[in-house]
Scaffold this active site. Sequence first.
Site, PDB file in Angstrom:
ATOM      1  N   GLY A  13     -10.017  -3.492   2.636  1.00  0.00           N
ATOM      2  CA  GLY A  13      -9.113  -3.346   3.774  1.00  0.00           C
ATOM      3  C   GLY A  13      -9.260  -2.002   4.443  1.00  0.00           C
ATOM      4  N   ASP A  14      -8.241  -1.605   5.175  1.00  0.00           N
ATOM      5  CA  ASP A  14      -8.332  -0.378   5.957  1.00  0.00           C
ATOM      6  C   ASP A  14      -8.104   0.887   5.150  1.00  0.00           C
ATOM      7  OD1 ASP A  14      -5.609  -1.324   5.744  1.00  0.00           O
ATOM      8  OD2 ASP A  14      -5.058   0.275   7.140  1.00  0.00           O
ATOM      9  N   THR A  60      -0.259   1.296   6.568  1.00  0.00           N
ATOM     10  CA  THR A  60      -0.019   0.165   5.670  1.00  0.00           C
ATOM     11  C   THR A  60       0.193  -1.081   6.512  1.00  0.00           C
ATOM     12  OG1 THR A  60       1.430  -0.770   3.982  1.00  0.00           O
ATOM     13  CG2 THR A  60       2.455   0.695   5.585  1.00  0.00           C
ATOM     14  N   GLY A  61      -0.269  -2.205   6.022  1.00  0.00           N
ATOM     15  CA  GLY A  61      -0.076  -3.435   6.773  1.00  0.00           C
ATOM     16  C   GLY A  61      -1.271  -4.344   6.617  1.00  0.00           C
ATOM     17  N   THR A 121       0.823  -1.192   0.000  1.00  0.00           N
ATOM     18  CA  THR A 121       0.000   0.000   0.000  1.00  0.00           C
ATOM     19  C   THR A 121       0.869   1.259   0.000  1.00  0.00           C
ATOM     20  OG1 THR A 121      -1.698  -1.182   1.188  1.00  0.00           O
ATOM     21  CG2 THR A 121      -1.629   1.196   1.519  1.00  0.00           C
TER      22      THR A 121
END
Lengths: 330, 330
Positions: A222-223, A243-244, A192
């Site tokens: 996702g987030d 990110t992750g 990301t």
Amino acid sequence: MTDRGPDERIVLAIHGGAGVIARETLPADVEAAVRRDLADALTAGGQALLRPGGTSLDGVEQAVRVLEDSPVFNAGRGSVFTRERTIELDAAIMCGQTLRAGALAGVTSLKNPISAARTVMERCEHVLMIGAAADRWCAEHGAEVVPPEYFHTPNRLLELEEKLLAAAKTGSEIEPRTSSIAALTQDHRFGTVGAVALDRAGNLAAGTSTGGRSMKRSGRVGDSPLIGAGTYADNASCAISATGDGEFFIRVCCARTIAALVEYQGLSLQRAGEEVLFRKIQPLGGAGGVIILNRRGEAAFPFSTLGMYRGFLTADGRIDVQIYREDSVP
Amino acid sequence: MTDRGPDERIVLAIHGGAGVIARETLPADVEAAVRRDLADALTAGGQALLRPGGTSLDGVEQAVRVLEDSPVFNAGRGSVFTRERTIELDAAIMCGQTLRAGALAGVTSLKNPISAARTVMERCEHVLMIGAAADRWCAEHGAEVVPPEYFHTPNRLLELEEKLLAAAKTGSEIEPRTSSIAALTQDHRFGTVGAVALDRAGNLAAGTSTGGRSMKRSGRVGDSPLIGAGTYADNASCAISATGDGEFFIRVCCARTIAALVEYQGLSLQRAGEEVLFRKIQPLGGAGGVIILNRRGEAAFPFSTLGMYRGFLTADGRIDVQIYREDSVP
């Protein structure tokens, strides 16, 4: 972290993903491409930000566009494939002055989702638009449309095929939630992308763009595009891009929680980020990193992985790009 | 709000939307239907919650299912139409003990989105699934599928046609973001539904389900399915479900901000909710309400609209249903 002089203030910070990135295993040509594209993003974002009338939103958008256009990051061109061999993109942008925001999830045809998200923010009565209807609305409002193949890169397809094969051999569910750290080490070497910026008027902005998690199911979000999870900006506290391992970042509402720790608990940016990464997300089994910037030009780049592609630009034009944990703190 | 005795603790609270709901204009038959269905939801949720082994997640799910099945609320059957005459449903559920969550946005075929969201939470490696892929995944994992017509109700279609006609006459964009309060007064008399619960083990849960904003564009997602915006639960603070003008609730990360004010600032549930509704959302132009429950069985039901359909169940089995502002505080 102390007050910086007006010239040393950080005005733009970016990331290109976090994961197991170690000096001994990162190929030299990949490292060179990453460093070049991060520097290019800082240059482009800085030009947009520092020109007369340039805003933090301009800086974020232009920096992220460069990273979306680069095939080495998991956003725009070069995004990872879903298990169904599609590419589904998510992005969000937010203005710290007005708390206006625009976000897209599951779009498949927009060359630069970050710019399309900005158009949603500025011209749509809604904040978050998803799927084919979002593609259509953005196309009708000037977004550049590309065919699905534009996003494809041979390395990503190879990565997918290898994983599908490995999963078929073991007969296991792929990437169960509990093995996220292991998955992250293999999947998110290029992740990301995101940016946070501070303009001359003292306004913050944040933006994030992604192809999502490698091997995700079609339809997964996702987030990154979720305001308060992967992206948040509020002049009252700070601007954040994460990110992750998105599922964990959603569950702890990562970005909003960092901002709350800064605003309500008075934590430093670094401590607030570490609190969320190491004391909330890591115990659940997740890993990743965040970039955080406040109105004083202080920035923090905490991460719980081995490395994070990251960089910053100061008000006096200095650019620094970092990858490994042992790289110097800004 | 004081500590309640063990029998007076609130163990389940629900809402059925907030808006301009005034005693003099709410038809008696509508009021009766609303009161009956809210009481039925509390009864069903209470049975699931209070039976041996019953959890807060059970209580939330069963209460919300009743409200989804009722045609008088904007969730499941009876949901509002999009401008494109489709019905697109959003829902989320979250466990305050584990911070696990499941959410769906833009699904069109699932009879009870709250139950499908729980299946996502319990069986999917992702937290948020969207669109047709989410419908498919849920159907493959046991969700009850219904044809689109199941959700249709004559009143909602009439409402849409009247609005499309009015918009065509004025030639104006429909519901621009700045006139949200005006829009809310007309559109959200029957709104989003949600529940928060506390079980014998002391665990909180929250859930929200909605057809979204009346006259929304296809592809729009509001705050309900977004963890930290319309739905949040954390044993460390409280459980929250929101209703109202979703775009504003997203921008201030309503539910997570309330939880942060409780956890980090020590505000009471009522004050935390009012802070977000009146000092963050209202200045931006938005209105709505929230239900909040903590582990001591204290609950708050603040709203910035004229009324909010709401109710609660105490540990000793007392049910109370309220609609207007002048109804007594629990």
